[in-house]
Design an enzyme around this catalytic site. Sequence first.
Site, mmCIF file in Angstrom:
data_model
loop_
_atom_site.group_PDB
_atom_site.id
_atom_site.type_symbol
_atom_site.label_atom_id
_atom_site.label_comp_id
_atom_site.label_asym_id
_atom_site.label_seq_id
_atom_site.Cartn_x
_atom_site.Cartn_y
_atom_site.Cartn_z
ATOM 1 N N GLY A 191 0.622 -1.179 0.023
ATOM 2 C CA GLY A 191 0.058 0.044 0.095
ATOM 3 C C GLY A 191 0.825 1.253 0.058
ATOM 4 O O GLY A 191 1.988 1.014 0.205
ATOM 5 N N ARG B 154 -12.901 2.618 4.003
ATOM 6 C CA ARG B 154 -14.357 2.998 3.705
ATOM 7 C C ARG B 154 -14.651 3.395 2.286
ATOM 8 O O ARG B 154 -14.160 4.585 1.818
ATOM 9 C CB ARG B 154 -14.725 3.943 4.745
ATOM 10 C CG ARG B 154 -16.250 3.966 4.872
ATOM 11 C CD ARG B 154 -16.619 4.593 6.138
ATOM 12 N NE ARG B 154 -17.960 5.016 6.203
ATOM 13 C CZ ARG B 154 -18.448 5.839 7.268
ATOM 14 N NH1 ARG B 154 -17.872 5.840 8.262
ATOM 15 N NH2 ARG B 154 -19.910 6.237 7.282
ATOM 16 N N ASP C 47 -1.477 12.541 14.225
ATOM 17 C CA ASP C 47 -2.455 13.849 14.681
ATOM 18 C C ASP C 47 -1.745 14.667 15.564
ATOM 19 O O ASP C 47 -1.691 15.840 15.683
ATOM 20 C CB ASP C 47 -3.630 12.934 15.460
ATOM 21 C CG ASP C 47 -4.213 11.948 14.829
ATOM 22 O OD1 ASP C 47 -4.855 12.371 13.520
ATOM 23 O OD2 ASP C 47 -4.416 10.726 15.104
ATOM 24 N N ARG D 270 0.410 16.839 13.505
ATOM 25 C CA ARG D 270 -0.465 17.920 12.556
ATOM 26 C C ARG D 270 -0.753 19.111 13.748
ATOM 27 O O ARG D 270 -0.618 20.102 13.384
ATOM 28 C CB ARG D 270 -1.825 17.306 12.401
ATOM 29 C CG ARG D 270 -1.643 16.211 11.064
ATOM 30 C CD ARG D 270 -2.837 15.326 10.942
ATOM 31 N NE ARG D 270 -2.691 14.706 9.760
ATOM 32 C CZ ARG D 270 -3.702 13.627 9.500
ATOM 33 N NH1 ARG D 270 -4.842 13.404 10.259
ATOM 34 N NH2 ARG D 270 -3.545 13.297 8.190
ATOM 35 N N HIS E 33 -8.563 8.035 17.062
ATOM 36 C CA HIS E 33 -7.951 8.500 15.672
ATOM 37 C C HIS E 33 -9.240 8.852 14.944
ATOM 38 O O HIS E 33 -9.346 8.105 13.838
ATOM 39 C CB HIS E 33 -6.965 7.512 14.893
ATOM 40 C CG HIS E 33 -6.592 8.168 13.992
ATOM 41 N ND1 HIS E 33 -5.698 9.208 13.478
ATOM 42 C CD2 HIS E 33 -6.709 7.690 12.429
ATOM 43 C CE1 HIS E 33 -5.627 9.326 12.310
ATOM 44 N NE2 HIS E 33 -6.116 8.555 11.492
HETATM 45 N N1 LIG Z 1 -3.680 5.980 11.880
HETATM 46 C C1 LIG Z 1 -3.531 6.962 10.949
HETATM 47 O O1 LIG Z 1 -2.803 8.170 11.537
HETATM 48 C C2 LIG Z 1 -3.430 6.709 9.728
HETATM 49 C C3 LIG Z 1 -4.435 5.650 9.274
HETATM 50 N N2 LIG Z 1 -4.423 5.463 7.772
HETATM 51 C C4 LIG Z 1 -5.138 4.017 7.352
HETATM 52 O O2 LIG Z 1 -4.132 3.192 6.943
HETATM 53 C C5 LIG Z 1 -4.632 2.009 6.197
HETATM 54 C C6 LIG Z 1 -3.623 2.093 4.781
HETATM 55 O O3 LIG Z 1 -3.569 3.193 4.251
HETATM 56 P P1 LIG Z 1 -2.693 3.224 2.816
HETATM 57 O O4 LIG Z 1 -1.471 2.515 2.855
HETATM 58 O O5 LIG Z 1 -2.800 4.828 2.295
HETATM 59 O O6 LIG Z 1 -4.103 2.470 2.045
HETATM 60 P P2 LIG Z 1 -3.735 1.663 0.626
HETATM 61 O O7 LIG Z 1 -5.091 1.431 0.134
HETATM 62 O O8 LIG Z 1 -2.821 2.131 -0.230
HETATM 63 O O9 LIG Z 1 -3.126 0.122 1.211
HETATM 64 C C7 LIG Z 1 -3.993 -0.589 1.879
HETATM 65 C C8 LIG Z 1 -3.722 -2.050 1.931
HETATM 66 O O10 LIG Z 1 -4.634 -2.611 2.719
HETATM 67 C C9 LIG Z 1 -4.722 -3.706 2.328
HETATM 68 N N3 LIG Z 1 -6.179 -4.240 2.454
HETATM 69 C C10 LIG Z 1 -6.385 -5.113 3.655
HETATM 70 N N4 LIG Z 1 -7.728 -5.535 3.181
HETATM 71 C C11 LIG Z 1 -8.182 -4.915 2.244
HETATM 72 C C12 LIG Z 1 -9.552 -5.109 1.711
HETATM 73 N N5 LIG Z 1 -10.499 -5.916 2.238
HETATM 74 N N6 LIG Z 1 -9.596 -4.368 0.695
HETATM 75 C C13 LIG Z 1 -8.670 -3.455 0.058
HETATM 76 N N7 LIG Z 1 -7.551 -3.456 0.775
HETATM 77 C C14 LIG Z 1 -7.208 -4.166 1.787
HETATM 78 C C15 LIG Z 1 -4.385 -3.952 0.842
HETATM 79 O O11 LIG Z 1 -3.168 -4.792 0.753
HETATM 80 P P3 LIG Z 1 -3.354 -6.197 0.575
HETATM 81 O O12 LIG Z 1 -4.251 -6.412 -0.596
HETATM 82 O O13 LIG Z 1 -2.196 -6.410 0.482
HETATM 83 O O14 LIG Z 1 -4.014 -6.684 1.822
HETATM 84 C C16 LIG Z 1 -3.959 -2.534 0.511
HETATM 85 O O15 LIG Z 1 -2.459 -2.662 -0.080
HETATM 86 C C17 LIG Z 1 -5.840 2.766 5.828
HETATM 87 O O16 LIG Z 1 -6.692 1.972 6.748
HETATM 88 C C18 LIG Z 1 -5.970 4.167 6.260
HETATM 89 O O17 LIG Z 1 -7.327 4.500 6.578
HETATM 90 C C19 LIG Z 1 -4.185 6.310 6.869
HETATM 91 C C20 LIG Z 1 -3.638 7.722 7.295
HETATM 92 C C21 LIG Z 1 -3.387 7.787 8.595
HETATM 93 O O1 LIG Z 2 -9.343 8.575 7.057
HETATM 94 C C1 LIG Z 2 -8.251 8.113 6.539
HETATM 95 O O2 LIG Z 2 -8.033 6.864 6.025
HETATM 96 C C2 LIG Z 2 -6.971 8.887 6.727
HETATM 97 C C3 LIG Z 2 -6.567 9.095 8.247
HETATM 98 O O3 LIG Z 2 -6.838 8.462 8.943
HETATM 99 C C4 LIG Z 2 -5.803 10.477 8.463
HETATM 100 O O4 LIG Z 2 -5.361 11.232 7.516
HETATM 101 O O5 LIG Z 2 -5.700 10.713 9.568
#
Ligand SMILES: NC(=O)C1=CN([C@@H]2O[C@H](COP(=O)(O)OP(=O)(O)OC[C@H]3O[C@@H](n4cnc5c(N)ncnc54)[C@H](OP(=O)(O)O)[C@@H]3O)[C@@H](O)[C@H]2O)C=CC1
Ligand SMILES: O=C([O-])CC(=O)C(=O)O
Length: 441
Positions: free
Chosen positions: A108, A186, A253, A256, A281
Amino acid sequence: MAVAELSCTETATCFRPSQLSLSSSSSSSRFSHHFRRSFRPLPRTRNPTISCSVTSDKVQTPTSVQAETPKGKTECYGVFCLTYDLKAEEETKSWKKLINIAVSGAAGMISNHLLFKIASGEVFGPDQPVALKLLGSERSVQALEGVAMELEDSLFPLLREVSIGTNPYDVFQDAEWALLIGAKPRGPGMERADLLDINGQIFAEQGKALNASASPNVKVIVVGNPCNTNALICMKNAPNIPAKNFHALTRLDENRAKCQLALKAGVFYDQVSNMTIWGNHSTTQVPDFLNARIKGLPVKEVIKDHKWLEEEFTEKVQKRGGALIQKWGRSSAASTAVSIVDAIKSLIIPTPEGDWFSSGVYTNGNPYGIAEDIVFSMPCRSKGDGDYELVKEVIFDDYLLKRIKKTEAELLAEKRCVAHLTGEGIGFCDLPEDTMLPGEM
Ligand SMILES: NC(=O)C1=CN([C@@H]2O[C@H](COP(=O)(O)OP(=O)(O)OC[C@H]3O[C@@H](n4cnc5c(N)ncnc54)[C@H](OP(=O)(O)O)[C@@H]3O)[C@@H](O)[C@H]2O)C=CC1
Ligand SMILES: O=C([O-])CC(=O)C(=O)O
């Protein structure tokens, strides 16, 4: 570092011994550690045949170079499947013991930034060899191979093993760190309850796998959203791993919030300290300007516009993820990776005197009166041993307490919603209407 000339056959990726040189060691022991790189499990039609010659009197050739024998689905590939026994008897003292780092969602966007930081030594230090264990799925197996190829081509001296797989029980084997990033985003029209259930199942399975396979003291950082409740589910499914080892990432967060305060106060952001994010979060998170400091002074003494702090600042931090998605068309990946690095470093480097950091951790005997048995972001301090303690010297006012109550209520509702995944009965979702991820607006 000595420069070696390499000549290679087409079928092999050459390994450069010069990449392993240690600035502090003598020439006779420079390459004297046993070194194994493995990259599993995609079957290949041919074995790599190694034919590299190294021509430099400053550089020793490996004493033995072997391609790993292909064994079913763990057949290896490329540079990571070579075994170098570089005069093992002269094993250099300078390198630390290899650590195993498992990363889910490895193909990802966030991982695409994070993995290269880890492999470079930026995270665990310039003398810390690392093994990367990358978890993907059937969807991403080709992409994972691409990630591993880019890691190969980066020639990172500290990167000793890369393995990929789709079974968390295999990938998490002996992991000392588990960075759980993969989660379903989502989609339009999807209920939050559905997201909690779909992603909760992923984290329940990964919790079980960590429990069965990982190092018993593995440190787990959950990034995939909704990260607090995913971390709770993961933890509940891993009863043999200390609950304290589970974190939900709220460091982005915190970063930020620091940035916005610095901007308003007209100071460089390293002048902002003691920044707590309380709670979830999500858009109910509470960036705490009551306890935060600018140049060592309480924020409210530096920023006199308290209405701005309560309204604009708070909302800006809560919704920063969404604002970024509107600009980028995707959620923050690079800054999230940076914040994961910060979160790890906060646990392996002692916290500067008087300061603290935020992390979503298990509320088990917390001193703030927050409901027990949830994963809640709170102020933490570490001695740099991978562990942390909660900070006691924080103050509360009515504004802060009211906001904390709201984010606490949201997390309690999320917890009820996933009871079927934590072994606590039947899930019942009565989520507050406005429950949103930072990226949802
Ligand atoms: N806590 C925080 O501060 C933050 C959290 N996030 C969260 O981090 C997560 C990953 O973000 P990001 O790397 O940008 O996302 P991407 O969409 O680039 O990658 C997410 C990965 O999740 C996997 N995945 C697992 N289950 C599913 C499913 N059912 N459908 C589709 N993909 C799935 C996929 O890998 P595979 O197919 O290999 O399983 C995919 O490569 C997200 O949940 C995002 O909301 C993002 C930003 C900040
Ligand atoms: O909602 C998301 O997937 C992104 C997220 O968590 C963030 O930017 O803090």
